[in-house]
Design an enzyme around this catalytic site. Sequence first.
Site, short mmCIF file in Angstrom:
data_model
loop_
_atom_site.label_atom_id
_atom_site.label_comp_id
_atom_site.label_asym_id
_atom_site.label_seq_id
_atom_site.Cartn_x
_atom_site.Cartn_y
_atom_site.Cartn_z
N ARG A 70 0.84 -1.37 0.02
CA ARG A 70 -0.03 0.02 -0.15
C ARG A 70 0.80 1.20 0.20
O ARG A 70 0.19 2.29 -0.20
CB ARG A 70 -0.96 0.03 1.35
CG ARG A 70 -1.87 -1.18 1.21
CD ARG A 70 -2.80 -1.36 -0.13
NE ARG A 70 -3.87 -2.27 0.20
CZ ARG A 70 -4.56 -2.67 -0.81
NH1 ARG A 70 -4.32 -2.72 -1.96
NH2 ARG A 70 -5.49 -3.66 -0.37
N ASP A 105 -1.71 -12.85 -1.06
CA ASP A 105 -2.38 -11.83 -1.77
C ASP A 105 -2.82 -11.01 -0.53
O ASP A 105 -4.16 -10.54 -0.38
CB ASP A 105 -3.57 -12.44 -2.24
CG ASP A 105 -4.29 -11.43 -3.34
OD1 ASP A 105 -3.71 -10.22 -3.47
OD2 ASP A 105 -5.32 -11.49 -3.78
N HIS A 129 -7.20 -3.49 4.27
CA HIS A 129 -8.28 -2.31 4.03
C HIS A 129 -8.48 -1.61 5.48
O HIS A 129 -8.45 -2.45 6.30
CB HIS A 129 -9.58 -2.80 3.29
CG HIS A 129 -9.31 -2.91 1.85
ND1 HIS A 129 -8.96 -2.12 0.81
CD2 HIS A 129 -8.88 -4.37 1.11
CE1 HIS A 129 -8.95 -2.85 -0.36
NE2 HIS A 129 -8.95 -4.07 -0.13
ZN LIG Z 1 -5.32 -10.21 -7.88
ZN LIG Z 2 -3.39 -9.17 -5.24
#
Ligand SMILES: [Zn+2]
Ligand SMILES: [Zn+2]
Length: 434
Positions: free
Chosen positions: A66, A307, A311
């Site tokens: 991020r 992954d 958030h």
């Molecule tokens: Zn993805």
């Molecule tokens: Zn991803």
Amino acid sequence: MKLLIANGYFIDPTQGLNGGKNLLIENGRVAGLLSHSEGVPEGAEVFDATGLIVAPGFIDLHAHLREPGQEYRETIETGAAAAIAGGWTSVCAMPNTDPVNDNPAVTRFIIEQAERAGLANVFPIGAITKSSQGAELAEMGEMKRAGVVAVSDDGRPVPSAGVMRRAMEYARGFDLPVVDHCEDRSLTAGGVMHEGNWSLRLGLRGHPALAEEMDALRDIALAELTGARVHLAHVSTRGALEAVRRAKERDLNVTCEVAPQHWSLEDEAVRDYDTNTKMCPPLRSHDHVEAIIEALRDGTIDAIATDHAPHHADEKALEYDQAPFGITGLETAIGLAFERLVHNGVISLERLVELCSVNPARIFKLEGRGTLRPGAWGDVTLLDPELVWTFKASDSKSKSRNTPFDNWTMRGAAVATIVAGKLLYQRNEKLSAV
Ligand SMILES: [Zn+2]
Ligand SMILES: [Zn+2]
């Protein structure tokens, strides 16, 4: 600086190593394996690994850190702290930051921030196209010189086969793997979960499995045409896995990864409309989860990747339809791998080390990683297969808490993480370096 990891059980498939040894790390690099009778070399600190598995450092091929631009969700420092707390000595950072990592200035910034943090190694992934808009190719050569290890438009997959073809030809010239999030968006538009019985029951728009399979087939065909190295991200469907299996039978340069959520949960988990079950690709139905287990067992899947997609709580507090896709994953991945794969006899410990270390290093050609051979980096992940522990999202090192695995109890964990010979994390004991 010398560190001796003593009395551990070493698993290093790159050396056919499976047994009790001591490992000496000197000035950040593996000096060699010693037998127990050789004692402690002069001046060496000792890490007692009695009862632990010692493996070459785990490498996460797929995380979203991020920074720059979305520091309210995660920073490189907090992401790297979550990585080492989860047993990952290295983490590869996806380019969908703000600005997108589509040029060497952003690449260098990421590397500098990671060096400043001094935690996990961070390897940036560059964008395939400028701003990941799917049109003009990014400056892959300059980014490679600045340090990217792969290119991807993850999260905003390249829609045009023609652009993807040119991207693969271009990437091949720089020996960069092309990582694709396989999703034909003309089929998934408006979808928020897997298309099937549960999406019907819950009244939510679905992502058909076919959307992933079609893009995977396209990418595999383009891999054959261009000779590029193609790596399919977070594969989640029977059809895409079958396509990868066939590609491998034909010796194409195609590899793939799976994320722990896709073997740990099914689409039924969406029934309470908890937005921490919303991710892309979505949680799939039982048949697809079985296909993932089978592909982990038979070698079709090359790597486990998190992954990790942090958030902010305010973003995930929206309605299911409106909330963003993605969950955190760095600190739960290895526990979920033990719990659902190793202890259920799906994979062996050797295979776990291949999936989390040896193969990721090979896929992204990370020199001196994924092995404990003399001369390699002294990156080590220590595992306790029997430790029973409960993941508490509130204790996470990540800035974000968006996980469906809060309060899950698991058996098996990464318990200590050593990067370049430095003990950076030990479970229940945060060291001064952190
Ligand atoms: Zn993805
Ligand atoms: Zn991803």
